[in-house]
Write an enzyme that holds these catalytic residues in place. Sequence first.
Site, PDB file in Angstrom:
ATOM      1  N   TYR A 162      13.078  -5.788  10.354  1.00  0.00           N
ATOM      2  CA  TYR A 162      11.894  -5.859  11.153  1.00  0.00           C
ATOM      3  C   TYR A 162      11.354  -7.244  11.136  1.00  0.00           C
ATOM      4  O   TYR A 162      11.240  -7.920  12.089  1.00  0.00           O
ATOM      5  CB  TYR A 162      10.837  -4.967  10.826  1.00  0.00           C
ATOM      6  CG  TYR A 162       9.557  -4.968  11.470  1.00  0.00           C
ATOM      7  CD1 TYR A 162       9.567  -5.273  13.007  1.00  0.00           C
ATOM      8  CD2 TYR A 162       8.446  -5.020  10.624  1.00  0.00           C
ATOM      9  CE1 TYR A 162       8.254  -5.499  13.396  1.00  0.00           C
ATOM     10  CE2 TYR A 162       7.066  -5.253  11.234  1.00  0.00           C
ATOM     11  CZ  TYR A 162       7.219  -5.497  12.685  1.00  0.00           C
ATOM     12  OH  TYR A 162       5.884  -5.824  13.176  1.00  0.00           O
ATOM     13  N   ASP A 209      26.731  -7.257   1.597  1.00  0.00           N
ATOM     14  CA  ASP A 209      25.795  -7.019   0.620  1.00  0.00           C
ATOM     15  C   ASP A 209      25.425  -8.349  -0.294  1.00  0.00           C
ATOM     16  O   ASP A 209      26.472  -8.757  -0.792  1.00  0.00           O
ATOM     17  CB  ASP A 209      26.071  -5.870  -0.299  1.00  0.00           C
ATOM     18  CG  ASP A 209      24.652  -5.144  -0.866  1.00  0.00           C
ATOM     19  OD1 ASP A 209      24.704  -4.137  -0.662  1.00  0.00           O
ATOM     20  OD2 ASP A 209      24.206  -6.012  -1.849  1.00  0.00           O
ATOM     21  N   ASN A 236      18.770  -3.266  -5.854  1.00  0.00           N
ATOM     22  CA  ASN A 236      18.869  -3.915  -4.666  1.00  0.00           C
ATOM     23  C   ASN A 236      17.971  -5.034  -4.664  1.00  0.00           C
ATOM     24  O   ASN A 236      18.492  -6.203  -4.177  1.00  0.00           O
ATOM     25  CB  ASN A 236      18.503  -2.772  -3.516  1.00  0.00           C
ATOM     26  CG  ASN A 236      18.774  -3.369  -2.166  1.00  0.00           C
ATOM     27  OD1 ASN A 236      19.980  -3.933  -1.884  1.00  0.00           O
ATOM     28  ND2 ASN A 236      17.822  -3.332  -0.996  1.00  0.00           N
ATOM     29  N   TYR A 290       7.984  -1.091  -6.323  1.00  0.00           N
ATOM     30  CA  TYR A 290       8.516  -1.989  -5.228  1.00  0.00           C
ATOM     31  C   TYR A 290       7.683  -3.427  -5.528  1.00  0.00           C
ATOM     32  O   TYR A 290       8.362  -4.313  -5.615  1.00  0.00           O
ATOM     33  CB  TYR A 290       7.827  -1.439  -3.724  1.00  0.00           C
ATOM     34  CG  TYR A 290       7.863  -2.614  -2.844  1.00  0.00           C
ATOM     35  CD1 TYR A 290       8.973  -2.998  -2.209  1.00  0.00           C
ATOM     36  CD2 TYR A 290       6.643  -2.898  -2.192  1.00  0.00           C
ATOM     37  CE1 TYR A 290       8.927  -4.045  -1.234  1.00  0.00           C
ATOM     38  CE2 TYR A 290       6.550  -3.722  -1.135  1.00  0.00           C
ATOM     39  CZ  TYR A 290       7.808  -4.492  -0.751  1.00  0.00           C
ATOM     40  OH  TYR A 290       7.565  -5.349   0.147  1.00  0.00           O
ATOM     41  N   LYS A 317       9.210  -7.306  -6.464  1.00  0.00           N
ATOM     42  CA  LYS A 317       8.795  -8.685  -5.857  1.00  0.00           C
ATOM     43  C   LYS A 317       8.202  -9.638  -6.768  1.00  0.00           C
ATOM     44  O   LYS A 317       8.546 -10.720  -6.374  1.00  0.00           O
ATOM     45  CB  LYS A 317       7.899  -8.336  -4.532  1.00  0.00           C
ATOM     46  CG  LYS A 317       8.543  -7.449  -3.635  1.00  0.00           C
ATOM     47  CD  LYS A 317       9.620  -8.328  -2.907  1.00  0.00           C
ATOM     48  CE  LYS A 317      10.364  -7.537  -1.484  1.00  0.00           C
ATOM     49  NZ  LYS A 317      10.861  -8.294  -0.546  1.00  0.00           N
ATOM     50  N   PHE A 345       0.590  -9.401   3.935  1.00  0.00           N
ATOM     51  CA  PHE A 345      -0.314  -8.462   3.990  1.00  0.00           C
ATOM     52  C   PHE A 345       0.202  -7.119   4.938  1.00  0.00           C
ATOM     53  O   PHE A 345       1.530  -7.101   4.896  1.00  0.00           O
ATOM     54  CB  PHE A 345      -1.624  -8.717   4.025  1.00  0.00           C
ATOM     55  CG  PHE A 345      -2.266  -9.376   2.853  1.00  0.00           C
ATOM     56  CD1 PHE A 345      -1.779 -10.536   2.054  1.00  0.00           C
ATOM     57  CD2 PHE A 345      -3.203  -8.678   2.066  1.00  0.00           C
ATOM     58  CE1 PHE A 345      -2.043 -10.878   1.154  1.00  0.00           C
ATOM     59  CE2 PHE A 345      -3.714  -9.249   1.117  1.00  0.00           C
ATOM     60  CZ  PHE A 345      -3.054 -10.133   0.599  1.00  0.00           C
ATOM     61  N   ASP A 356      -3.186   3.938  -3.030  1.00  0.00           N
ATOM     62  CA  ASP A 356      -3.729   3.332  -1.951  1.00  0.00           C
ATOM     63  C   ASP A 356      -5.076   2.499  -2.405  1.00  0.00           C
ATOM     64  O   ASP A 356      -5.921   3.221  -2.572  1.00  0.00           O
ATOM     65  CB  ASP A 356      -4.001   3.924  -0.712  1.00  0.00           C
ATOM     66  CG  ASP A 356      -2.720   4.013   0.293  1.00  0.00           C
ATOM     67  OD1 ASP A 356      -1.885   3.386   0.272  1.00  0.00           O
ATOM     68  OD2 ASP A 356      -3.014   5.089   1.165  1.00  0.00           O
TER      69      ASP A 356
HETATM   70  N1  UFG Z   1      -2.424   5.638   6.446  1.00  0.00           N
HETATM   71  C1  UFG Z   1      -2.850   6.467   7.157  1.00  0.00           C
HETATM   72  N2  UFG Z   1      -1.709   7.348   7.819  1.00  0.00           N
HETATM   73  C2  UFG Z   1      -0.929   7.201   7.857  1.00  0.00           C
HETATM   74  C3  UFG Z   1      -0.259   6.167   7.409  1.00  0.00           C
HETATM   75  C4  UFG Z   1      -0.945   5.278   6.529  1.00  0.00           C
HETATM   76  O1  UFG Z   1      -3.955   6.723   7.052  1.00  0.00           O
HETATM   77  O2  UFG Z   1      -0.080   8.188   8.432  1.00  0.00           O
HETATM   78  C5  UFG Z   1      -3.201   4.558   6.051  1.00  0.00           C
HETATM   79  C6  UFG Z   1      -2.781   4.125   4.460  1.00  0.00           C
HETATM   80  O3  UFG Z   1      -3.493   5.063   3.430  1.00  0.00           O
HETATM   81  C7  UFG Z   1      -3.174   2.663   4.405  1.00  0.00           C
HETATM   82  C8  UFG Z   1      -3.259   2.299   5.835  1.00  0.00           C
HETATM   83  O4  UFG Z   1      -3.365   3.361   6.728  1.00  0.00           O
HETATM   84  O5  UFG Z   1      -4.722   2.630   4.060  1.00  0.00           O
HETATM   85  C9  UFG Z   1      -2.066   1.242   5.939  1.00  0.00           C
HETATM   86  O6  UFG Z   1      -0.916   1.962   5.381  1.00  0.00           O
HETATM   87  P1  UFG Z   1       0.683   1.342   5.654  1.00  0.00           P
HETATM   88  O7  UFG Z   1       1.608   2.409   5.068  1.00  0.00           O
HETATM   89  O8  UFG Z   1       0.718   1.005   7.051  1.00  0.00           O
HETATM   90  O9  UFG Z   1       0.590  -0.032   4.978  1.00  0.00           O
HETATM   91  P2  UFG Z   1       0.320  -0.244   3.306  1.00  0.00           P
HETATM   92  O10 UFG Z   1      -0.961  -1.126   3.416  1.00  0.00           O
HETATM   93  O11 UFG Z   1       0.233   0.981   2.587  1.00  0.00           O
HETATM   94  O12 UFG Z   1       1.367  -1.202   2.957  1.00  0.00           O
HETATM   95  C10 UFG Z   1       1.343  -2.532   3.121  1.00  0.00           C
HETATM   96  C11 UFG Z   1       3.056  -2.636   3.104  1.00  0.00           C
HETATM   97  C12 UFG Z   1       3.793  -2.477   1.971  1.00  0.00           C
HETATM   98  C13 UFG Z   1       3.102  -3.271   0.854  1.00  0.00           C
HETATM   99  C14 UFG Z   1       1.598  -2.690   0.648  1.00  0.00           C
HETATM  100  C15 UFG Z   1       0.630  -3.545  -0.490  1.00  0.00           C
HETATM  101  O13 UFG Z   1       3.395  -2.284   4.197  1.00  0.00           O
HETATM  102  O14 UFG Z   1       4.935  -2.914   2.135  1.00  0.00           O
HETATM  103  O15 UFG Z   1       1.002  -3.119   1.803  1.00  0.00           O
HETATM  104  O16 UFG Z   1      -0.127  -2.562  -0.787  1.00  0.00           O
HETATM  105  F1  UFG Z   1       3.501  -2.650  -0.417  1.00  0.00           F
END
Ligand code: UFG
Length: 326
Positions: free
Chosen positions: A12, A51, A92, A141, A145, A169, A285
């Site tokens: 992506y 790879d 990986n 994860y 990193k 972010f 979260d």
């Molecule tokens: N969320 C929902 N419903 C969903 C999916 C997500 O409410 O179906 C909420 C999550 O709880 C979160 C927000 O939407 O509060 C964003 O969620 P994402 O999964 O889109 O993204 P994240 O913030 O969890 O993850 C991002 C990056 C990860 C990284 C992380 C760091 O995508 O790669 O931030 O905390 F690891």
Amino acid sequence: MKTILVAGGAGYIGSHMVALLLERGYEVVVADNLSTGHWQAAKGAKLRVGDLRDSAFLDRLFTEFKIDGVINFAAFSLVGESVKNPLKYYDNNVGGSISMLKAMDRHGVDKIVFSSTAAVYGEPEKQPIEETDRTEPTNPYGETKLAIEKMLKWSDGAYDIRYVALRYFNAAGSNTEVGIGEDHSPESHLIPLVLKTALGQRSHIGIFGDDYPTPDGTCVRDYIHVRDLAEAHLLALEYLDKGGKSDAFNLGSGDGYSVKEIIDTARKITGKEIPAIVEPRRDGDPSVLIASNKKAGEILGWKPLRGLQTIIADAWNWHSNHPNGY
Ligand code: UFG
């Protein structure tokens, strides 16, 4: 700098990097094992399927092309999966980066831009998050990193390979001109799931918790356009090319939006109802993650230009034109 190797360039964020480099006249070589990437996303680049952990593959690549700099996006990135199968992530993500650094050393390539994550901070101490804040990942994860960032630091001293680590972010959006966008399987990110709900592919979007200590009770995140991310990588490469010293930078907009605000904005942009149902919290979260992007502004000269409306409008353009992905 003429020829850039983009590892994970069929993924992506990597594919948006490829599009920007091509637009700016670079020659682009993509190394991708296509385990999660899509060959169609690396349009216009010289794609070599393999790879990073395969050192013979990297040797062939560095021999075939005179690489001036490397950008490494190749990694697994699902937080939940990393908790269930941490060794898959260490193997990986860390393994691929070790192999890449060794190959760079063998072939005399001395600049790398590495895709890191806000997940290196874990549960933040304060908002907005600065690069000097405590790094204590709460999942494998983020640990992989952070381990790679540390490996890069030691490799600079030992092999004179300079690096920039970019801590993303929440990446979102698409490139509407080139026709590339987000296509993960399974998809776990909020914006694509909200838009798939708008397309009628899902009955509703689940809101993971509405009892967080935030203004509307839902989690706040810092969403950043994938094109702005790509621009930052190019600035980072140019910075290294000018002799800049190894460093890590946050890449975020500096603005936070709640899950409910994302859904409301998507409703306005798509004109669709987008049913939403409050569900239990998702493990791990943090309530709020907002970047300070001051350092990237001051040192790299980076300024994100695309706000939430553009992010969601561009993502909608991609999903509505490619309802089944690539
Ligand atoms: N969320 C929902 N419903 C969903 C999916 C997500 O409410 O179906 C909420 C999550 O709880 C979160 C927000 O939407 O509060 C964003 O969620 P994402 O999964 O889109 O993204 P994240 O913030 O969890 O993850 C991002 C990056 C990860 C990284 C992380 C760091 O995508 O790669 O931030 O905390 F690891």
